[in-house]
Design a protein around this motif. Structure first.
Motif, mmCIF file in Angstrom:
data_model
loop_
_atom_site.group_PDB
_atom_site.id
_atom_site.type_symbol
_atom_site.label_atom_id
_atom_site.label_comp_id
_atom_site.label_asym_id
_atom_site.label_seq_id
_atom_site.Cartn_x
_atom_site.Cartn_y
_atom_site.Cartn_z
ATOM 1 N N SER A 24 2.868 -2.654 -0.525
ATOM 2 C CA SER A 24 2.161 -3.785 -1.180
ATOM 3 C C SER A 24 0.913 -3.958 -0.727
ATOM 4 O O SER A 24 0.286 -5.019 -1.188
ATOM 5 N N THR B 199 -13.395 -10.336 -7.566
ATOM 6 C CA THR B 199 -12.600 -10.467 -8.841
ATOM 7 C C THR B 199 -11.893 -8.988 -9.181
ATOM 8 O O THR B 199 -10.970 -8.798 -9.444
ATOM 9 N N LYS C 20 -9.028 -8.460 -6.750
ATOM 10 C CA LYS C 20 -7.950 -9.419 -7.125
ATOM 11 C C LYS C 20 -7.239 -8.517 -8.223
ATOM 12 O O LYS C 20 -5.889 -8.550 -8.398
ATOM 13 N N GLU C 21 -8.034 -8.564 -9.393
ATOM 14 C CA GLU C 21 -7.492 -7.614 -10.718
ATOM 15 C C GLU C 21 -6.765 -6.496 -10.448
ATOM 16 O O GLU C 21 -5.931 -6.138 -11.114
ATOM 17 N N GLY D 264 -5.492 -5.472 -7.607
ATOM 18 C CA GLY D 264 -4.309 -5.782 -6.986
ATOM 19 C C GLY D 264 -3.153 -6.227 -8.001
ATOM 20 O O GLY D 264 -2.020 -5.634 -7.609
ATOM 21 N N GLN D 265 -3.572 -6.931 -8.720
ATOM 22 C CA GLN D 265 -2.544 -7.428 -10.041
ATOM 23 C C GLN D 265 -1.969 -6.416 -10.690
ATOM 24 O O GLN D 265 -0.892 -6.076 -10.948
ATOM 25 N N ALA D 266 -3.032 -5.559 -11.102
ATOM 26 C CA ALA D 266 -2.594 -4.509 -12.146
ATOM 27 C C ALA D 266 -1.781 -3.231 -11.331
ATOM 28 O O ALA D 266 -0.735 -2.884 -12.221
ATOM 29 N N GLN D 267 -1.888 -3.213 -10.063
ATOM 30 C CA GLN D 267 -0.911 -2.118 -9.313
ATOM 31 C C GLN D 267 -0.190 -2.683 -8.473
ATOM 32 O O GLN D 267 0.599 -2.168 -7.927
ATOM 33 N N GLY D 268 0.347 -3.929 -8.714
ATOM 34 C CA GLY D 268 1.315 -4.576 -7.922
ATOM 35 C C GLY D 268 1.113 -4.963 -6.730
ATOM 36 O O GLY D 268 2.076 -4.863 -5.963
ATOM 37 N N LYS D 269 -0.319 -5.116 -6.224
ATOM 38 C CA LYS D 269 -0.218 -5.268 -4.681
ATOM 39 C C LYS D 269 -0.551 -6.716 -4.384
ATOM 40 O O LYS D 269 -1.216 -7.454 -5.265
ATOM 41 N N THR D 270 0.098 -6.935 -3.370
ATOM 42 C CA THR D 270 0.028 -8.518 -3.107
ATOM 43 C C THR D 270 -0.718 -8.780 -1.849
ATOM 44 O O THR D 270 -0.972 -9.873 -1.409
#
Length: 442
Positions: free
Chosen positions: A19, A62, A65-66, A68-74
């Motif tokens: 993650s 930005t 963060k974007e 990370g969200q697209a790749q499922g990284k928290t």
């Protein structure tokens, strides 16, 4: 508990999980390049080129963060190669954003860049990927950026070093001036920076000025500010030296201006040093443990201030060995098979911290009884006796541990605690052997 680097390495590797979004960036003065990978080294998304400005740093945050969200990284971990000083604002910005910031060793980047494409090619784009790969393999460290009074202290001590260099340069230039225009001056005033000497340099800079005034008028000028410790003999000696001076006699108008300018610089740098040290003393009074560290015989304000400026808050370190590694004083093995090479120190750390410690340990082995005894033991013991410089380096590590203990536990220096019962027995054994040797010789 002794600090273990292997354990720390395992913790850093375990920090990188499925993650985690790992971002590496190559830092320049104006434009930076960042690339992202996952825990296996697979590159994610496109690179991010951003400027060293508020808009550029916001763009980077930005983008991470974007992505990370697209790749499922928290989780995000961002790293750079700390060359130069351009990364300081970036590090502060990302830490305020709650993004973990790490650094990789520039030596590692230089030595592993060919693993990327089997080529010695170097570019910002390539270096960003190399840095990201080093981070995912746990080859990183977390910088301890100074805050509050420690940030103030680091800036002031760095400034003090620069001003001291400027003062030394000004003194050298004044010495150069005397070599050209009044070589005999040193025979009268051994130290030209004394009060009477400075009065002379400002009022009668050239030998001809002294001859024109005469010894009694020169003495009368001295007596306007200095009443004791100066007499007609010194004035006559100065007059005699000026009368037979071989100094240059051309360009005297410019020479007077040059000396006046140099003396102005000399006064300015001395005033700046006094102001800096006054502020340093004020800051040290607000740092817990400083008073206890100053109880070490042979340790002064400059050593403690320089040490804290380089290390920061001592409570951030679990053990003195971490600071030893930070200074680059940890040992380096050089062996292969049956061959055993010489053991040295890595020097992979803060060179300024090493210099501060070495300058401090030199007078300590002469004035501090405990460190003097340890130095004697290290250089005279039967098994593996150390050379004098090796012993001094070993004692630098000892000094780090003592400073760390006194600073964190806030207790005063205790000679018995410094040596310890085991080492005390070894030192006693060495003393007995030395005494027996002297008796045998007699």
């Amino acid at each position: 508990m002794k600090y273990k680097m292997k354990q720390k390495q395992n913790q850093q590797i375990a920090r990188i999980t499925e993650s985690t979004l790992v971002v590496g960036a190559d830092i320049a003065k104006r434009v930076h390049v960042a690339r992202a990978v996952d825990f296996r080294g697979i590159e994610l998304g496109k690179d991010c080129v951003f400027h060293n400005s508020q808009e550029g740093l916001t763009k980077l945050a930005t983008w991470m963060k974007e992505l990370g969200q697209a790749q499922g990284k928290t989780d995000i971990i961002f790293g750079i190669e700390p060359t130069g000083h351009y990364w300081f604002p970036l590090a502060a910005f990302l830490q305020n954003q709650g993004i973990q910031f790490v650094v990789v060793n520039p030596h590692h980047v230089n030595k592993t860049k060919e693993l990327e494409d089997n080529s010695p090619t170097k570019s910002d784009y390539k270096d960003a990927k190399v840095i990201a790969d080093l981070i995912r393999n746990g080859k990183y460290s977390e910088p301890k950026l100074p805050t509050k009074e420690y940030a103030e202290l680091r800036i002031l001590m760095n400034l003090r070093e620069k001003v001291s260099d400027n003062l030394t340069q000004a003194k050298s230039r004044i010495g150069n001036w005397f070599d050209r225009f009044f070589p005999e001056y040193a025979s009268v005033f051994k130290d030209w920076d004394g009060k009477v000497s400075l009065m002379t340099m400002r009022a009668f800079p050239m030998p001809a000025d002294i001859v024109a005034k005469g010894a009694r008028d020169v003495l009368a000028h001295w007596r306007t500010e200095v009443k004791r410790g100066i007499g007609i003999k010194r004035a006559e000696a100065l007059y005699a030296a000026a009368a037979v001076s071989i100094g240059l006699t051309e360009g005297v108008v410019a020479a007077r201006m040059e000396l006046s300018t140099l003396l102005g610089q000399f006064d300015l740098f001395n005033e700046q040093l006094e102001a800096i040290m006054a502020k340093v003393m004020e800051i040290l009074e607000n740092i817990p443990g400083t008073a206890e560290m100053l109880t070490i015989p042979g340790i002064g304000v400059l050593t403690v201030a320089g040490f804290l400026a380089e290390v920061g808050d001592l409570n951030h370190y679990d053990h003195g060995q971490q600071i030893i590694r930070l200074a680059g004083l940890n040992l380096m093995e050089n062996s292969s098979g049956i061959r055993k090479g010489q053991t040295g120190i890595t020097k992979r750390g803060r060179s300024r911290l090493r210099a501060i410690l070495f300058r401090a340990i030199m007078p300590m082995v002469a004035k501090n009884k405990e460190f003097q005894a340890l130095h004697r033991y290290f250089t005279t013991r039967r098994q593996n006796p150390l050379k004098k410089k090796q012993s001094l380096i070993a004692l630098c590590g000892k000094l780090i541990r003592v400073l760390h203990t006194l600073g964190t536990k806030q207790r005063e220096y205790n000679a018995l605690d410094v040596i310890g019962p085991v080492r005390q027995a070894q030192l006693q054994h060495v003393r007995v052997k030395i005494v027996m040797g002297i008796v045998h010789i007699r």
